[in-house]
Design a protein around this motif. Structure first.
Motif, PDB file in Angstrom:
ATOM      1  N   SER A 364       0.826  -1.215   0.000  1.00  0.00           N
ATOM      2  CA  SER A 364       0.000   0.000   0.000  1.00  0.00           C
ATOM      3  C   SER A 364       0.858   1.260   0.000  1.00  0.00           C
ATOM      4  O   SER A 364       1.970   1.277   0.538  1.00  0.00           O
ATOM      5  CB  SER A 364      -0.916   0.030   1.227  1.00  0.00           C
ATOM      6  N   LEU A 365       0.283   2.298  -0.600  1.00  0.00           N
ATOM      7  CA  LEU A 365       0.925   3.617  -0.613  1.00  0.00           C
ATOM      8  C   LEU A 365      -0.011   4.600   0.075  1.00  0.00           C
ATOM      9  O   LEU A 365      -1.190   4.696  -0.287  1.00  0.00           O
ATOM     10  CB  LEU A 365       1.164   4.067  -2.059  1.00  0.00           C
ATOM     11  N   PHE A 366       0.502   5.311   1.054  1.00  0.00           N
ATOM     12  CA  PHE A 366      -0.277   6.351   1.739  1.00  0.00           C
ATOM     13  C   PHE A 366       0.310   7.719   1.387  1.00  0.00           C
ATOM     14  O   PHE A 366       1.531   7.892   1.378  1.00  0.00           O
ATOM     15  CB  PHE A 366      -0.224   6.151   3.255  1.00  0.00           C
ATOM     16  N   LEU A 367      -0.572   8.669   1.107  1.00  0.00           N
ATOM     17  CA  LEU A 367      -0.125  10.013   0.758  1.00  0.00           C
ATOM     18  C   LEU A 367      -0.800  11.035   1.677  1.00  0.00           C
ATOM     19  O   LEU A 367      -1.962  10.855   2.063  1.00  0.00           O
ATOM     20  CB  LEU A 367      -0.469  10.319  -0.704  1.00  0.00           C
ATOM     21  N   ALA A 368      -0.081  12.089   2.009  1.00  0.00           N
ATOM     22  CA  ALA A 368      -0.657  13.159   2.837  1.00  0.00           C
ATOM     23  C   ALA A 368       0.195  14.404   2.746  1.00  0.00           C
ATOM     24  O   ALA A 368       1.269  14.398   2.140  1.00  0.00           O
ATOM     25  CB  ALA A 368      -0.759  12.726   4.294  1.00  0.00           C
ATOM     26  N   GLY A 369      -0.286  15.466   3.361  1.00  0.00           N
ATOM     27  CA  GLY A 369       0.482  16.708   3.444  1.00  0.00           C
ATOM     28  C   GLY A 369      -0.108  17.805   2.583  1.00  0.00           C
ATOM     29  O   GLY A 369       0.146  18.978   2.791  1.00  0.00           O
ATOM     30  N   GLU A 370      -0.889  17.411   1.586  1.00  0.00           N
ATOM     31  CA  GLU A 370      -1.502  18.372   0.664  1.00  0.00           C
ATOM     32  C   GLU A 370      -2.597  17.608  -0.069  1.00  0.00           C
ATOM     33  O   GLU A 370      -2.687  16.377   0.032  1.00  0.00           O
ATOM     34  CB  GLU A 370      -0.460  18.877  -0.341  1.00  0.00           C
ATOM     35  N   ARG A 371      -3.403  18.348  -0.815  1.00  0.00           N
ATOM     36  CA  ARG A 371      -4.477  17.702  -1.571  1.00  0.00           C
ATOM     37  C   ARG A 371      -3.885  16.703  -2.567  1.00  0.00           C
ATOM     38  O   ARG A 371      -2.874  16.985  -3.214  1.00  0.00           O
ATOM     39  CB  ARG A 371      -5.254  18.787  -2.330  1.00  0.00           C
ATOM     40  N   ALA A 444     -16.609  24.907   7.693  1.00  0.00           N
ATOM     41  CA  ALA A 444     -15.331  24.717   8.398  1.00  0.00           C
ATOM     42  C   ALA A 444     -15.266  23.284   8.910  1.00  0.00           C
ATOM     43  O   ALA A 444     -16.236  22.783   9.494  1.00  0.00           O
ATOM     44  CB  ALA A 444     -15.244  25.694   9.555  1.00  0.00           C
ATOM     45  N   LEU A 445     -14.123  22.647   8.709  1.00  0.00           N
ATOM     46  CA  LEU A 445     -13.933  21.295   9.254  1.00  0.00           C
ATOM     47  C   LEU A 445     -13.457  21.431  10.698  1.00  0.00           C
ATOM     48  O   LEU A 445     -12.409  22.058  10.955  1.00  0.00           O
ATOM     49  CB  LEU A 445     -12.901  20.539   8.421  1.00  0.00           C
ATOM     50  N   VAL A 446     -14.237  20.876  11.614  1.00  0.00           N
ATOM     51  CA  VAL A 446     -13.853  20.934  13.029  1.00  0.00           C
ATOM     52  C   VAL A 446     -13.891  19.513  13.597  1.00  0.00           C
ATOM     53  O   VAL A 446     -14.486  18.612  12.998  1.00  0.00           O
ATOM     54  CB  VAL A 446     -14.794  21.847  13.857  1.00  0.00           C
ATOM     55  N   VAL A 447     -13.248  19.354  14.752  1.00  0.00           N
ATOM     56  CA  VAL A 447     -13.305  18.065  15.439  1.00  0.00           C
ATOM     57  C   VAL A 447     -13.879  18.333  16.820  1.00  0.00           C
ATOM     58  O   VAL A 447     -13.336  19.165  17.571  1.00  0.00           O
ATOM     59  CB  VAL A 447     -11.905  17.419  15.575  1.00  0.00           C
ATOM     60  N   GLY A 476     -16.343  24.116  21.954  1.00  0.00           N
ATOM     61  CA  GLY A 476     -16.546  22.662  22.067  1.00  0.00           C
ATOM     62  C   GLY A 476     -15.881  21.885  20.950  1.00  0.00           C
ATOM     63  O   GLY A 476     -15.996  20.659  20.892  1.00  0.00           O
ATOM     64  N   ALA A 477     -15.181  22.606  20.053  1.00  0.00           N
ATOM     65  CA  ALA A 477     -14.559  21.907  18.925  1.00  0.00           C
ATOM     66  C   ALA A 477     -13.166  22.462  18.662  1.00  0.00           C
ATOM     67  O   ALA A 477     -12.838  23.604  19.013  1.00  0.00           O
ATOM     68  CB  ALA A 477     -15.406  22.068  17.673  1.00  0.00           C
ATOM     69  N   TYR A 478     -12.356  21.635  18.018  1.00  0.00           N
ATOM     70  CA  TYR A 478     -11.024  22.027  17.553  1.00  0.00           C
ATOM     71  C   TYR A 478     -11.159  22.502  16.106  1.00  0.00           C
ATOM     72  O   TYR A 478     -11.712  21.789  15.259  1.00  0.00           O
ATOM     73  CB  TYR A 478     -10.091  20.810  17.642  1.00  0.00           C
ATOM     74  N   LYS A 479     -10.669  23.716  15.843  1.00  0.00           N
ATOM     75  CA  LYS A 479     -10.719  24.251  14.484  1.00  0.00           C
ATOM     76  C   LYS A 479      -9.519  23.739  13.702  1.00  0.00           C
ATOM     77  O   LYS A 479      -8.377  23.998  14.090  1.00  0.00           O
ATOM     78  CB  LYS A 479     -10.687  25.785  14.557  1.00  0.00           C
ATOM     79  N   THR A 480      -9.764  23.016  12.618  1.00  0.00           N
ATOM     80  CA  THR A 480      -8.624  22.506  11.841  1.00  0.00           C
ATOM     81  C   THR A 480      -8.054  23.591  10.932  1.00  0.00           C
ATOM     82  O   THR A 480      -6.959  23.441  10.411  1.00  0.00           O
ATOM     83  CB  THR A 480      -9.040  21.319  10.941  1.00  0.00           C
ATOM     84  N   ALA A 481      -8.841  24.658  10.694  1.00  0.00           N
ATOM     85  CA  ALA A 481      -8.471  25.716   9.732  1.00  0.00           C
ATOM     86  C   ALA A 481      -8.460  25.191   8.305  1.00  0.00           C
ATOM     87  O   ALA A 481      -7.891  25.817   7.421  1.00  0.00           O
ATOM     88  CB  ALA A 481      -7.160  26.399  10.088  1.00  0.00           C
ATOM     89  N   ASP A 482      -9.095  24.039   8.095  1.00  0.00           N
ATOM     90  CA  ASP A 482      -9.347  23.564   6.737  1.00  0.00           C
ATOM     91  C   ASP A 482     -10.846  23.672   6.492  1.00  0.00           C
ATOM     92  O   ASP A 482     -11.657  23.525   7.424  1.00  0.00           O
ATOM     93  CB  ASP A 482      -8.920  22.094   6.568  1.00  0.00           C
ATOM     94  N   ALA A 483     -11.203  23.949   5.237  1.00  0.00           N
ATOM     95  CA  ALA A 483     -12.621  23.968   4.863  1.00  0.00           C
ATOM     96  C   ALA A 483     -12.892  22.760   3.983  1.00  0.00           C
ATOM     97  O   ALA A 483     -11.985  22.254   3.306  1.00  0.00           O
ATOM     98  CB  ALA A 483     -12.927  25.247   4.098  1.00  0.00           C
ATOM     99  N   GLY A 484     -14.132  22.291   4.005  1.00  0.00           N
ATOM    100  CA  GLY A 484     -14.461  21.138   3.175  1.00  0.00           C
ATOM    101  C   GLY A 484     -15.894  20.705   3.394  1.00  0.00           C
ATOM    102  O   GLY A 484     -16.702  21.472   3.934  1.00  0.00           O
ATOM    103  N   PHE A 485     -16.205  19.493   2.992  1.00  0.00           N
ATOM    104  CA  PHE A 485     -17.567  18.975   3.196  1.00  0.00           C
ATOM    105  C   PHE A 485     -17.536  17.474   3.431  1.00  0.00           C
ATOM    106  O   PHE A 485     -16.505  16.813   3.205  1.00  0.00           O
ATOM    107  CB  PHE A 485     -18.468  19.330   2.007  1.00  0.00           C
ATOM    108  N   VAL A 494     -11.471  17.579   1.816  1.00  0.00           N
ATOM    109  CA  VAL A 494     -10.739  18.734   2.359  1.00  0.00           C
ATOM    110  C   VAL A 494     -10.420  19.641   1.185  1.00  0.00           C
ATOM    111  O   VAL A 494      -9.736  19.229   0.239  1.00  0.00           O
ATOM    112  CB  VAL A 494      -9.434  18.267   3.052  1.00  0.00           C
ATOM    113  N   MET A 495     -10.916  20.870   1.234  1.00  0.00           N
ATOM    114  CA  MET A 495     -10.813  21.732   0.050  1.00  0.00           C
ATOM    115  C   MET A 495      -9.666  22.744   0.141  1.00  0.00           C
ATOM    116  O   MET A 495      -8.878  22.874  -0.767  1.00  0.00           O
ATOM    117  CB  MET A 495     -12.109  22.513  -0.157  1.00  0.00           C
ATOM    118  N   SER A 496      -9.628  23.482   1.224  1.00  0.00           N
ATOM    119  CA  SER A 496      -8.619  24.557   1.301  1.00  0.00           C
ATOM    120  C   SER A 496      -8.461  25.010   2.740  1.00  0.00           C
ATOM    121  O   SER A 496      -9.309  24.728   3.579  1.00  0.00           O
ATOM    122  CB  SER A 496      -9.090  25.756   0.472  1.00  0.00           C
ATOM    123  N   ARG A 497      -7.392  25.729   3.001  1.00  0.00           N
ATOM    124  CA  ARG A 497      -7.196  26.313   4.323  1.00  0.00           C
ATOM    125  C   ARG A 497      -8.063  27.557   4.446  1.00  0.00           C
ATOM    126  O   ARG A 497      -8.346  28.241   3.466  1.00  0.00           O
ATOM    127  CB  ARG A 497      -5.732  26.729   4.505  1.00  0.00           C
TER     128      ARG A 497
END
Ligand code: COA
Ligand code: AMP
Length: 637
Positions: A364-371, A444-447, A476-485, A494-497
């Motif tokens: 398997s190959l896992f990718l991350a760090g950017e879109r 906004a994507l939050v956790v 009550g949530a952590y803001k990831t500072a990423d937007a998405g749906f 995950v769309m953008s910061r």
């Protein structure tokens, strides 16, 4: 019927104590915790309070005691020095214990900070693990940062000792580290400077040592007395990792000991589907969070063999080096950034070089760090014929927020989505009123709190900034500072910061910090730095400057000076190579620069003329300026 992922996810949210308490049983504790999740001091949650643990013991000694002493723990593969060197768990433990002894002899005690500024050599991992062994707090600084950035981190962390090397090796040049280190120490506040520096001399460049302050790694190791593991509180800090914030002041992300061991150990099997004895390779750098979690700690906690690679995906010597490493070391799972694959694809579009190697062990190959762009995803899928998995995370979270958890259940991949929230992460998309929005709607994507173990408990010496940066906006949530749906099937996109952070070749940078440097130039009246789309690096920063009235100097000279200033003050890693002079910047009537609109013009995206714009004709001027520097060729008007 629910699949194992759904069962695990549901339980992790409903019963975090039970879920993580059970996961914690698989690691070694000197003393078990009193409470799994302590929420008595909200919003500061603490995991495994009352527990005593040692991170280095869990990474090394534990495996020796269970019979893995002769198994390879770390394979150093360095095409830039033509070296391959394997350390078994016993050998790595002995080197680490020796260096822990060196640190202790230099006066380092539990809680003291040790700054590590090193290239990708085994001694970097040994230094990290040695700190963990004696309960010291390490702070690794990426080698591509300039002296000024290093000085900022020295000022904040106040390290007792700095560990460094004589040089790093890039594709075309050797980079002496010591002059940068000496300059940074000179720039740092007197009360933050280290007592001593330990320098690992490499044959490619020798560092000039400062009498009384600098200690030679090899000499110190020759007389080192091995140091045993020191039990620390689960909640004690293991490391500080500085990451870009929205100003020039980086944020010191803190990681604790207990939650980190438990969470990373869990991720190896459940996310990456690897276990003790498997070979795992994260092609990143120990200066980034990926390097901390998945070059050093995660694989070692699980008893895997980790590969520490000193090279690049292309040019060391060619675009087949990744396949060579996978084949030669029988790598089962690899993790890197999409940009690395874009670089390979550009040089070897038909993956011809892959044919030379046996990749039969690769799963398997896992990718991350950017879109992860669809082209790169499909190219990698086709070339490798294994699952290619996008996963989303941040320095702050320490491990993946969303992934396709291969060890639990493999979901069909959807382009542009890192799949679903990993157990532990209660992800929501909310509007500005902190209300969850319907499926498919962007927000906004939050956790929702609490964050799972292994995520940041706070920022170094700055609880208030932690609250202000992450917890204030959506109570009550952590803001990831990423937007998405999130779509109807529960896939997260995950769309953008939502702030000024950009990702350049998977490296996280603040455009605000670059703007501060441009604005400092005596001829610059105002400026904006934006991340524009780049085929190789995902995004690259581009600067726009309005000069002071009456400036008659050649604008190309000024551009050269600001480019050099960013390189000098942030470092080459910023890849800041393009800037232009414009007559004015597009603004709203209230004076806010319309960054989003400029960015869309640069990226050839359709844009609407904002209703609040001060003077719409300026957008035409911006487009001309962008065309002149090679952007906005076909955008609308
Ligand atoms: N020490 C000193 N300088 C460094 C450095 C280090 N550790 N790492 C990078 N640099 C320098 C580079 O030499 C380059 O300098 P230059 O402007 O003089 O050429 C600059 O910083 C930018 O480096 P980089 O972003 O790595 O660009 P590149 O053009 O050298 O390579 C890629 C491009 C795509 C091959 C490279 O970015 C890569 O391999 N990325 C993999 C992804 C990755 O590791 N991501 C980390 C998070 S997972
Ligand atoms: P860093 O702290 O350097 O890991 O950068 C974190 C940021 O990188 C995130 O907030 C995202 O903006 C971006 N990022 C990381 N992984 C992904 C991904 N898989 N898809 C989209 N963006 C990502």
């Amino acid at each position: 019927m629910a699949n194992p992922y759904e069962i695990a996810f549901e339980r992790s949210i409903r019963d975090p104590d039970g879920f993580w308490g059970e996961a914690a049983e698989s690691v070694h504790w000197y003393k078990k915790w009193d409470t799994v999740l302590d929420d008595s001091n909200k919003p500061f949650y603490r995991w495994f309070k009352g527990g005593e643990i040692n991170t280095c013991y869990n990474a090394l000694d534990r495996h020796i005691e269970t019979g893995r002493g002769d198994q390879a723990a770390l394979i150093y593969d360095s095409p830039v020095t033509d070296t391959i060197q394997t350390y078994t768990f016993s050998e790595l433990r002995d080197e680490t214990a020796g260096f822990a002894g060196v640190l202790a002899d230099l006066g380092v005690q539990k809680g003291d900070r040790v700054l590590i500024y090193m290239p990708m050599i085994p001694q970097a991992a040994m230094a990290m693990l040695a700190c963990a062994r004696i309960g010291a707090v390490h702070s690794v600084v990426f080698g591509g940062f300039a002296a000024n950035e290093l000085a900022t981190r020295i000022n904040d962390a106040k390290p007792k000792i700095i560990v460094s090397a004589s040089c790093g090796i890039e594709v075309t040049r050797v980079i002496p580290y010591k002059p940068l280190l000496d300059e940074a120490i000179k720039m740092a506040n007197a009360d933050s400077r280290p007592d001593k520096c330990v320098i690992f001399q490499r044959s490619q460049a020798s560092a000039e040592m400062m009498d009384g302050r600098d200690v030679d790694w090899a000499e110190a190791m020759a007389s080192a007395r091995p140091h045993d593991c020191v039990p620390v509180a689960a909640t004690d800090p293991l490391y500080i990792l500085y990451t870009s914030g929205t100003t020039g002041e980086p944020k010191g992300v803190v990681r604790d000991n207990g939650g980190h061991v438990v969470a990373l150990n869990w991720t190896m099997k459940n996310i990456y589907n690897v276990d003790a004895g498997d070979v795992y390779w994260a092609a990143s750098d120990v200066g980034w969070v990926v390097g901390h979690s998945y070059i050093v700690y995660g694989p070692l906690f699980r008893g895997c063999t980790t590969v520490l690679f000193e090279g690049k995906p292309v040019g060391t010597p060619d675009a087949g080096v990744f396949w060579r490493v996978i084949s030669e070391h029988q790598v089962k799972c690899m993790f890197t950034a999409p940009t690395a694959f874009r670089a390979i694809k550009r040089e070897d579009p038909n993956a011809e070089l892959m044919k030379k190697y046996d990749l039969s062990k690769f799963e398997s190959l896992f990718l991350a760090g950017e879109r992860l762009d669809p082209d790169t995803l499909h190219w990698a899928e086709k070339a490798l014929n294994v699952p290619v998995i996008d996963h989303w995370w941040q320095t702050e979270t320490g491990w993946a927020i969303c992934a396709n958890c291969l060890g639990l259940h493999y979901f069909p991949v959807k382009e542009g989505s890192p799949t679903k929230p990993v157990p532990g992460w209660n992800v929501q998309v909310v509007n500005t009123d902190n209300q969850a929005v319907p499926a498919g709607e962007i927000g906004a994507l939050v956790v929702r709190l609490p964050l799972p173990p292994g995520s940041l408990p706070t920022l170094w010496n700055n609880d208030q900034r932690y609250i202000d940066s992450y917890l204030d906006e959506f109570p009550g949530a952590y803001k990831t500072a990423d937007a998405g749906f999130i779509d109807e099937d529960g896939y997260v996109f995950v769309m953008s910061r939502t702030d000024d952070i950009i990702n350049v070749a998977g490296h996280r940078l603040s455009t605000g910090a670059m703007e501060e440097i441009l604005a400092d130039h005596p001829d610059v009246a105002e400026c904006a730095v934006l991340g524009v789309a780049d085929q190789l690096k995902g995004q690259i920063p581009v600067g726009f400057m309005v000069l002071n009235a009456g400036v008659t100097r050649d604008k190309n000279e000024i551009i050269k000076e600001v480019i050099q200033a960013v390189r000098d003050r942030i470092g080459p890693v910023a890849s800041f190579k393009t800037a232009t002079v414009v007559g004015r910047l597009p603004k709203t009537r209230s004076g806010k620069i319309l960054r989003g609109t400029i960015q869309k013009i640069a990226d050839n995206q359709p844009y609407k003329v904002p209703a609040t714009i001060d003077d719409p004709t300026i957008l035409g001027e911006m487009k001309e300026a962008l065309v002149e520097i090679g952007y906005a060729k076909t955008g609308n008007d």
